[in-house]
Design a protein around this motif. Structure first.
Motif, PDB file in Angstrom:
ATOM      1  N   PHE A  40       1.261  60.565 -22.287  1.00 32.14           N
ATOM      2  CA  PHE A  40       0.921  59.881 -21.039  1.00 32.14           C
ATOM      3  C   PHE A  40      -0.598  59.790 -20.905  1.00 32.14           C
ATOM      4  N   GLY A  41      -1.272  60.921 -21.191  1.00 34.07           N
ATOM      5  CA  GLY A  41      -2.732  60.941 -21.125  1.00 34.07           C
ATOM      6  C   GLY A  41      -3.378  60.021 -22.145  1.00 34.07           C
ATOM      7  N   LEU A  42      -2.819  59.966 -23.351  1.00 35.45           N
ATOM      8  CA  LEU A  42      -3.370  59.071 -24.373  1.00 35.45           C
ATOM      9  C   LEU A  42      -3.242  57.609 -23.949  1.00 35.45           C
ATOM     10  N   GLY A  43      -2.126  57.275 -23.316  1.00 36.36           N
ATOM     11  CA  GLY A  43      -1.962  55.914 -22.807  1.00 36.36           C
ATOM     12  C   GLY A  43      -3.015  55.585 -21.762  1.00 36.36           C
ATOM     13  N   ALA A  44      -3.286  56.560 -20.868  1.00 39.23           N
ATOM     14  CA  ALA A  44      -4.317  56.353 -19.849  1.00 39.23           C
ATOM     15  C   ALA A  44      -5.691  56.213 -20.489  1.00 39.23           C
ATOM     16  N   ILE A  45      -5.952  56.996 -21.550  1.00 42.97           N
ATOM     17  CA  ILE A  45      -7.235  56.903 -22.250  1.00 42.97           C
ATOM     18  C   ILE A  45      -7.405  55.529 -22.891  1.00 42.97           C
ATOM     19  N   LEU A  46      -6.326  54.977 -23.451  1.00 42.04           N
ATOM     20  CA  LEU A  46      -6.402  53.638 -24.046  1.00 42.04           C
ATOM     21  C   LEU A  46      -6.805  52.608 -22.994  1.00 42.04           C
ATOM     22  N   ALA A  47      -6.257  52.745 -21.786  1.00 42.63           N
ATOM     23  CA  ALA A  47      -6.645  51.836 -20.702  1.00 42.63           C
ATOM     24  C   ALA A  47      -8.118  52.024 -20.349  1.00 42.63           C
ATOM     25  N   ASP A  48      -8.586  53.283 -20.355  1.00 47.69           N
ATOM     26  CA  ASP A  48     -10.006  53.543 -20.091  1.00 47.69           C
ATOM     27  C   ASP A  48     -10.892  52.861 -21.128  1.00 47.69           C
ATOM     28  N   ILE A  49     -10.474  52.914 -22.400  1.00 45.34           N
ATOM     29  CA  ILE A  49     -11.244  52.268 -23.463  1.00 45.34           C
ATOM     30  C   ILE A  49     -11.303  50.761 -23.239  1.00 45.34           C
ATOM     31  N   VAL A  50     -10.191  50.180 -22.793  1.00 45.69           N
ATOM     32  CA  VAL A  50     -10.158  48.748 -22.504  1.00 45.69           C
ATOM     33  C   VAL A  50     -11.217  48.406 -21.453  1.00 45.69           C
ATOM     34  N   TYR A  51     -11.304  49.216 -20.402  1.00 43.07           N
ATOM     35  CA  TYR A  51     -12.279  48.948 -19.347  1.00 43.07           C
ATOM     36  C   TYR A  51     -13.710  49.168 -19.819  1.00 43.07           C
ATOM     37  N   LEU A 124     -12.709  50.615 -10.323  1.00 46.78           N
ATOM     38  CA  LEU A 124     -13.933  50.884  -9.570  1.00 46.78           C
ATOM     39  C   LEU A 124     -14.797  51.932 -10.272  1.00 46.78           C
ATOM     40  N   PHE A 125     -14.150  52.975 -10.832  1.00 46.76           N
ATOM     41  CA  PHE A 125     -14.890  54.003 -11.552  1.00 46.76           C
ATOM     42  C   PHE A 125     -15.658  53.419 -12.725  1.00 46.76           C
ATOM     43  N   TRP A 126     -14.982  52.620 -13.534  1.00 43.54           N
ATOM     44  CA  TRP A 126     -15.607  52.137 -14.763  1.00 43.54           C
ATOM     45  C   TRP A 126     -16.669  51.094 -14.487  1.00 43.54           C
ATOM     46  N   ILE A 127     -16.430  50.229 -13.516  1.00 45.71           N
ATOM     47  CA  ILE A 127     -17.460  49.241 -13.178  1.00 45.71           C
ATOM     48  C   ILE A 127     -18.666  49.935 -12.563  1.00 45.71           C
ATOM     49  N   GLY A 128     -18.400  50.873 -11.641  1.00 48.07           N
ATOM     50  CA  GLY A 128     -19.490  51.518 -10.929  1.00 48.07           C
ATOM     51  C   GLY A 128     -20.248  52.531 -11.767  1.00 48.07           C
ATOM     52  N   ILE A 129     -19.520  53.457 -12.402  1.00 45.32           N
ATOM     53  CA  ILE A 129     -20.185  54.569 -13.087  1.00 45.32           C
ATOM     54  C   ILE A 129     -20.590  54.191 -14.506  1.00 45.32           C
ATOM     55  N   TYR A 130     -19.659  53.706 -15.310  1.00 53.14           N
ATOM     56  CA  TYR A 130     -20.016  53.347 -16.687  1.00 53.14           C
ATOM     57  C   TYR A 130     -20.973  52.170 -16.697  1.00 53.14           C
ATOM     58  N   GLY A 131     -20.767  51.230 -15.776  1.00 57.72           N
ATOM     59  CA  GLY A 131     -21.696  50.111 -15.675  1.00 57.72           C
ATOM     60  C   GLY A 131     -23.101  50.578 -15.347  1.00 57.72           C
ATOM     61  N   SER A 132     -23.209  51.591 -14.469  1.00 54.57           N
ATOM     62  CA  SER A 132     -24.520  52.137 -14.120  1.00 54.57           C
ATOM     63  C   SER A 132     -25.165  52.841 -15.308  1.00 54.57           C
ATOM     64  N   VAL A 133     -24.332  53.570 -16.077  1.00 49.29           N
ATOM     65  CA  VAL A 133     -24.847  54.260 -17.264  1.00 49.29           C
ATOM     66  C   VAL A 133     -25.406  53.251 -18.265  1.00 49.29           C
ATOM     67  N   LEU A 134     -24.676  52.163 -18.467  1.00 46.42           N
ATOM     68  CA  LEU A 134     -25.149  51.131 -19.396  1.00 46.42           C
ATOM     69  C   LEU A 134     -26.445  50.496 -18.894  1.00 46.42           C
ATOM     70  N   ALA A 135     -26.491  50.206 -17.612  1.00 49.69           N
ATOM     71  CA  ALA A 135     -27.683  49.568 -17.053  1.00 49.69           C
ATOM     72  C   ALA A 135     -28.908  50.469 -17.187  1.00 49.69           C
TER      73      ALA A 135
END
Length: 207
Positions: A40-51, A124-135
């Motif tokens: 279940f966690g690996l499936g969620a991680i795959l979705a995280d990678i997609v984002y 929201l997490f990935w756009i806000g936090i990972y996006g900020s890290v990239l910027a």
């Protein structure tokens, strides 16, 4: 090394807040065991990678379009409510063996993937936090370094998911069938509650 550890810690921090994904993974481990919760966690991680890929290539900006946000809220609500109803249905099962027979391991992986993929909080997490890290780091780091740091974030998420799967499977050994049914009931109710909240956000965004 210190930099990589900070990104691993960021991955753990992203995964740790209480939400529908953690609740569902814990419930899966308590009812079905380690392998189901881990997949279940690996499936969620795959979705995280997609984002992460979407954010990296700038496609996440399209998610700020109101109609797309509304769709994500409403479809995310559907996924969570449907999964919650499944959990409520499983709460009436008689024992651990029947709980485990109802679902294949691939089904756990698929559920984790789609629940995380359609979870507006993940978006929201990935756009806000990972996006900020990239910027913040795009001008100072090469593409290779950004890739390595991104992998470190995924490692942090993986460590958290593995820990949740392990702990839930350990506690499962000491729980009675009646208690496990209560966990399924509580988890299902929580998921439906999250789904109703997301659904209300989607409906409000229409007006």
């Amino acid at each position: 090394m210190y930099g990589l550890l900070s990104y691993i810690y960021l991955g753990i921090s992203l995964s740790a807040p209480v939400g529908p994904i953690n609740a569902a993974q814990m419930e899966t481990g308590l009812r079905k065991g380690f392998s189901y919760a881990w997949l279940f966690g690996l499936g969620a991680i795959l979705a995280d990678i997609v984002y992460m890929v979407l954010v990296y290539f700038g496609l996440a900006t399209y998610m700020n379009i109101p109609i797309i946000q509304t769709f994500l809220w409403l479809f995310g609500a559907f996924v969570l409510i449907y999964t919650g109803i499944e959990s409520l249905a499983s709460s009436v099962q008689a024992d651990k063996k029947s709980l485990q027979k109802n679902e294949t391991r691939f089904h756990s992986f698929r559920t984790g993937f789609f629940m995380s993929l359609m979870n507006p909080l993940s978006i929201l997490f990935w756009i806000g936090i990972y996006g900020s890290v990239l910027a913040e780091t795009a001008d100072d780091l090469t593409s290779r370094q950004i890739f390595i740091n991104s992998c470190a974030i995924i490692c942090g998420i993986f460590l958290w998911d593995y820990t949740i799967a392990l702990l839930s499977s350990i506690f499962r050994r000491f729980m009675t069938d009646r208690f496990l049914r209560g966990i399924s009931l509580l988890s299902g109710t929580s998921l439906i509650g999250f789904g109703l909240y997301f659904g209300s956000k989607g409906i409000l965004s229409l007006f």
